[in-house]
Scaffold this motif. Structure first.
Motif, PDB file in Angstrom:
ATOM      1  N   PHE A 174      33.005 -30.960 -46.481  1.00  0.00           N
ATOM      2  CA  PHE A 174      34.165 -30.091 -46.684  1.00  0.00           C
ATOM      3  C   PHE A 174      34.068 -28.830 -45.830  1.00  0.00           C
ATOM      4  CE2 PHE A 174      36.636 -27.148 -49.602  1.00  0.00           C
ATOM      5  CZ  PHE A 174      37.869 -27.650 -49.240  1.00  0.00           C
ATOM      6  N   LEU A 175      32.904 -28.188 -45.827  1.00  0.00           N
ATOM      7  CA  LEU A 175      32.718 -26.978 -45.024  1.00  0.00           C
ATOM      8  C   LEU A 175      32.851 -27.270 -43.536  1.00  0.00           C
ATOM      9  CD1 LEU A 175      29.843 -25.220 -46.967  1.00  0.00           C
ATOM     10  CD2 LEU A 175      32.185 -24.382 -46.652  1.00  0.00           C
ATOM     11  N   SER A 176      32.333 -28.395 -43.091  1.00  0.00           N
ATOM     12  CA  SER A 176      32.430 -28.772 -41.685  1.00  0.00           C
ATOM     13  C   SER A 176      33.886 -28.972 -41.263  1.00  0.00           C
ATOM     14  CB  SER A 176      31.631 -30.057 -41.443  1.00  0.00           C
ATOM     15  OG  SER A 176      31.836 -30.522 -40.147  1.00  0.00           O
ATOM     16  N   VAL A 177      34.635 -29.688 -42.082  1.00  0.00           N
ATOM     17  CA  VAL A 177      36.050 -29.933 -41.770  1.00  0.00           C
ATOM     18  C   VAL A 177      36.827 -28.621 -41.796  1.00  0.00           C
ATOM     19  CG1 VAL A 177      38.164 -31.041 -42.618  1.00  0.00           C
ATOM     20  CG2 VAL A 177      36.021 -32.325 -42.533  1.00  0.00           C
ATOM     21  N   LEU A 178      36.562 -27.785 -42.782  1.00  0.00           N
ATOM     22  CA  LEU A 178      37.260 -26.499 -42.861  1.00  0.00           C
ATOM     23  C   LEU A 178      36.928 -25.612 -41.666  1.00  0.00           C
ATOM     24  CD1 LEU A 178      37.022 -25.573 -46.649  1.00  0.00           C
ATOM     25  CD2 LEU A 178      39.034 -26.337 -45.380  1.00  0.00           C
ATOM     26  N   ALA A 179      35.669 -25.584 -41.252  1.00  0.00           N
ATOM     27  CA  ALA A 179      35.270 -24.753 -40.108  1.00  0.00           C
ATOM     28  C   ALA A 179      35.964 -25.227 -38.835  1.00  0.00           C
ATOM     29  CB  ALA A 179      33.751 -24.787 -39.937  1.00  0.00           C
ATOM     30  N   GLU A 180      35.999 -26.526 -38.645  1.00  0.00           N
ATOM     31  CA  GLU A 180      36.667 -27.078 -37.457  1.00  0.00           C
ATOM     32  C   GLU A 180      38.156 -26.744 -37.474  1.00  0.00           C
ATOM     33  OE1 GLU A 180      37.724 -31.489 -35.769  1.00  0.00           O
ATOM     34  OE2 GLU A 180      35.724 -31.201 -36.626  1.00  0.00           O
ATOM     35  N   HIS A 181      38.772 -26.895 -38.623  1.00  0.00           N
ATOM     36  CA  HIS A 181      40.202 -26.604 -38.740  1.00  0.00           C
ATOM     37  C   HIS A 181      40.481 -25.108 -38.542  1.00  0.00           C
ATOM     38  CE1 HIS A 181      44.291 -27.390 -39.706  1.00  0.00           C
ATOM     39  NE2 HIS A 181      44.275 -26.487 -40.662  1.00  0.00           N
ATOM     40  N   ARG A 182      39.617 -24.264 -39.101  1.00  0.00           N
ATOM     41  CA  ARG A 182      39.784 -22.821 -38.913  1.00  0.00           C
ATOM     42  C   ARG A 182      39.721 -22.453 -37.431  1.00  0.00           C
ATOM     43  NH1 ARG A 182      35.912 -19.777 -38.195  1.00  0.00           N
ATOM     44  NH2 ARG A 182      34.389 -20.891 -39.466  1.00  0.00           N
ATOM     45  N   GLN A 183      38.778 -23.053 -36.702  1.00  0.00           N
ATOM     46  CA  GLN A 183      38.653 -22.775 -35.270  1.00  0.00           C
ATOM     47  C   GLN A 183      39.928 -23.166 -34.517  1.00  0.00           C
ATOM     48  OE1 GLN A 183      35.084 -24.915 -34.289  1.00  0.00           O
ATOM     49  NE2 GLN A 183      33.736 -23.224 -34.875  1.00  0.00           N
TER      50      GLN A 183
END
Length: 135
Positions: free
Chosen positions: A88-97
């Protein structure tokens, strides 16, 4: 007895079309039981309802359905939440970028528009001063 829902029940509750519901099923996000003659009717469980709710939440965050499915599927094993949270954190970080990059582009576009507006107003004032009034 467990609570069940028809495709119409969930479509109405979440303001979706039944076509969208079938699409989510085709994507593997929902797994209704098939009942009735030829298995034509779909019966959704409380689990399906929760998965639909999470799917729509992920869409509001701007995640793709593939990303949503990956995250939601990771929660099927409730024993160890650490791997789920890492995904979840990985997907959120990628999306935030991605969103931050889009924001930089949007801010540059807005600045360019402001510059053109300022230049156009200046030119318009010059034109209005030079042309005689039509009174």
């Amino acid at each position: 007895m467990a609570t069940t829902f028809t495709i119409s029940d969930l479509a109405k509750e979440f303001d979706l079309t039944t076509r969208a519901m079938r699409f989510y099923e085709d994507m593997g996000l929902l797994q209704p039981q098939r009942v009735g003659p030829g298995g034509r009717s779909r019966v959704y469980s409380a689990r399906d309802r929760t998965r639909l709710k999470l799917t729509l939440r992920a869409k509001r965050l701007g995640l793709s359905l593939v990303e949503a499915k990956e995250i939601i599927d990771s929660y099927d094993n409730p024993r160890d939440t650490a791997p789920q949270l890492r995904i979840f954190l990985s997907v959120l970080a990628e999306h935030r970028q991605k969103l931050e990059a889009q924001m930089v582009d949007l801010q540059a576009n807005l600045e360019e528009i402001r510059s053109h507006e300022k230049e156009s107003r200046t030119l318009l004032r010059k034109c209005e001063k030079q042309s005689p009034s039509a009174d």
